[in-house]
Design a protein around this motif. Sequence first.
Motif, mmCIF file in Angstrom:
data_model
loop_
_atom_site.group_PDB
_atom_site.id
_atom_site.type_symbol
_atom_site.label_atom_id
_atom_site.label_comp_id
_atom_site.label_asym_id
_atom_site.label_seq_id
_atom_site.Cartn_x
_atom_site.Cartn_y
_atom_site.Cartn_z
ATOM 1 N N GLN A 70 -20.502 42.455 0.395
ATOM 2 C CA GLN A 70 -19.127 41.989 0.260
ATOM 3 C C GLN A 70 -18.145 42.908 0.977
ATOM 4 O OE1 GLN A 70 -18.149 39.240 -0.485
ATOM 5 N NE2 GLN A 70 -16.347 39.109 -1.768
ATOM 6 N N GLN B 54 -17.176 28.904 4.749
ATOM 7 C CA GLN B 54 -16.450 29.970 4.050
ATOM 8 C C GLN B 54 -17.305 30.589 2.948
ATOM 9 O OE1 GLN B 54 -14.576 29.646 0.607
ATOM 10 N NE2 GLN B 54 -14.658 31.846 0.887
ATOM 11 N N LEU B 55 -18.115 29.775 2.268
ATOM 12 C CA LEU B 55 -18.957 30.264 1.181
ATOM 13 C C LEU B 55 -20.215 30.890 1.759
ATOM 14 C CD1 LEU B 55 -18.539 27.183 -1.165
ATOM 15 C CD2 LEU B 55 -17.481 29.431 -1.471
ATOM 16 N N SER B 56 -20.067 32.107 2.227
ATOM 17 C CA SER B 56 -21.131 32.774 2.964
ATOM 18 C C SER B 56 -21.956 33.667 2.047
ATOM 19 C CB SER B 56 -20.511 33.629 4.071
ATOM 20 O OG SER B 56 -19.743 34.680 3.502
ATOM 21 N N THR C 180 -20.159 35.454 -0.575
ATOM 22 C CA THR C 180 -19.898 34.800 -1.858
ATOM 23 C C THR C 180 -21.137 34.820 -2.755
ATOM 24 O OG1 THR C 180 -18.341 33.312 -0.752
ATOM 25 C CG2 THR C 180 -19.090 32.681 -2.944
ATOM 26 N N THR D 136 -20.273 38.653 -3.578
ATOM 27 C CA THR D 136 -19.328 38.521 -4.696
ATOM 28 C C THR D 136 -20.039 38.641 -6.033
ATOM 29 O OG1 THR D 136 -17.868 37.116 -3.380
ATOM 30 C CG2 THR D 136 -17.592 37.041 -5.761
ATOM 31 N N SER E 280 -25.882 29.011 2.174
ATOM 32 C CA SER E 280 -24.594 29.658 2.418
ATOM 33 C C SER E 280 -24.678 30.620 3.588
ATOM 34 C CB SER E 280 -24.142 30.404 1.154
ATOM 35 O OG SER E 280 -24.907 31.572 0.934
ATOM 36 N N GLN F 104 -15.029 24.591 -3.367
ATOM 37 C CA GLN F 104 -14.753 26.002 -3.621
ATOM 38 C C GLN F 104 -14.421 26.268 -5.089
ATOM 39 O OE1 GLN F 104 -12.279 28.117 -0.637
ATOM 40 N NE2 GLN F 104 -12.375 26.234 0.534
ATOM 41 N N ILE G 7 -19.674 31.358 -9.857
ATOM 42 C CA ILE G 7 -20.136 32.716 -9.517
ATOM 43 C C ILE G 7 -19.552 33.749 -10.474
ATOM 44 C CG2 ILE G 7 -20.508 32.180 -7.088
ATOM 45 C CD1 ILE G 7 -17.965 33.765 -6.480
ATOM 46 N N ILE H 45 -17.607 26.462 -7.064
ATOM 47 C CA ILE H 45 -18.324 27.697 -6.761
ATOM 48 C C ILE H 45 -17.630 28.907 -7.376
ATOM 49 C CG2 ILE H 45 -19.149 29.190 -4.913
ATOM 50 C CD1 ILE H 45 -20.613 26.513 -5.154
ATOM 51 N N ALA H 46 -16.294 28.960 -7.288
ATOM 52 C CA ALA H 46 -15.545 30.121 -7.777
ATOM 53 C C ALA H 46 -15.781 30.346 -9.262
ATOM 54 C CB ALA H 46 -14.054 29.941 -7.498
ATOM 55 N N TRP I 146 -9.651 35.388 -5.386
ATOM 56 C CA TRP I 146 -9.686 33.959 -5.037
ATOM 57 C C TRP I 146 -8.301 33.371 -4.784
ATOM 58 C CZ3 TRP I 146 -13.566 30.952 -3.461
ATOM 59 C CH2 TRP I 146 -14.867 31.352 -3.713
#
Length: 472
Positions: free
Chosen positions: A382, A56-58, A61, A65, A322, A271, A278, A274-275, A80
């Motif tokens: 994105q 999911q964290l591609s 992200t 992002t 990622s 996640q 970032i 990471i959220a 998010w």
Amino acid sequence: MFDVSPVFLLVVIGYFAITVAIGLLAGRGNKTSEDHLVAGRSIGPVIGGAALAATQLSAGTFVGTIGVLYLTGASYLWYWPGLWAGWIVSALFVAPKFQKFKGVTVPEYIEKRYNSKFAKMLAAILIVIAYSVYLIAQYVAGGILINTLFGIPMIWGATITIGITLIYTMKGGMKATAYSDFFQAIIMAGCFLVAVPILMQQSGGFSSVGAFLSELDPGLTGWHWSFKDLLGFGLAFGLSMAIAPYELARMYSMKSEKTVRLAIGYSFIFQAVIAVSIGLVGLAIRSVYPVLSNPDSASSIMALDILPPVIGALFMVAILASIMSTVSGIMIVSASAVSHDIYGTIKKDATDKQKMFVNRIAVLVLAIIPLIFAVKPFDMVQFIVLVQASLVASFFFAIVVIGLNWKRATGTAAIISMIGGVVTVLIWFLLDKPFGLNEVIPGVTVSTILLIVFSYFTKPVPKESLQPFFND
């Protein structure tokens, strides 16, 4: 292009070597197409959770992002909650039933649940098309990364990224992807935990960053995006994540229903780290570099120009990780749709060996085609990802979530629902989003209405098709 230290190069090359080695070692036990596509259903919750998160964290992200946060500010982070709501829907209503079904591919679920080979073929074709769009975003991100590092054309950067991913994906299949994703998820989370404090120190701390951005542009710390924009972003990512074929395919590879639920829980830990990270990175980079010609290059410039060589190299590796984890997941799902669902349906007597051969050819072909479009991408990374997410949600959300929890849904209605959802999204996108609504909202609404309405006027599916999904 920056001056790259030998240490930096050694770390990046070492990462590539370890990833390829994991793929080659994991693939040694693959003897059948089931081993290749679902890892012998041997993946546990920790490895599985890391794989779900890493996929999911591609590039959307780590490159996209951060680029959007750099350009528009903190309000973009409100997508998010929508994404996480999608994971909750998956954990409660989708994932356990998918694992219990113990299929091999996602379109195989469509065929069994709706008793329709045509619906299976249509789903496979739409998956291949939607994920080809997604691959464009990953290739563009890889190209930007390599271009920033070495100054070589983006197309060659994308080719290098995809070439290495091809090696371990074609050889190791789902098992290689899962174990390399675990390795990559650890790198992602670890690098951010180290990089964020260094970046904050370089930018003067939280208060300094906030004050500078507020003076530069009040929208950066306020509300650049409207409520309708943020609702559209959240729904696009959340609705697509609840039924994302590349995530559902990983659930087939896990040991049990309990394993799936635990894996989703572990993925939230990755996640969450990471959220938060970032968000801090995107805003802090803007305070250090107020004007960049390409916002998507913000993360790679930070790694090269602000962080110490080893940390910067590991951060670049995290971005590459990622991209590669998502690319490998997409390759497996798209290629299996071609070999198992399309070719296997057309040629009913195809042997397992023939399907594996077609699978590897499909991986190669489906990896090359998006490169043509990646040369001249039509938007920031994105926003390419956002279009793909809307497309997947439009044709898949209703038939998966409703189909798994409502017995009356029929095969004919599922076909009409998929076609109606895709057509609606494309028309809405071409009309430049009437009323300011993201295309996912009318797309999912239309596909859901079509599935429910036509299910009442078409022939129900046989009871034996419902048995794997409903206890009664």
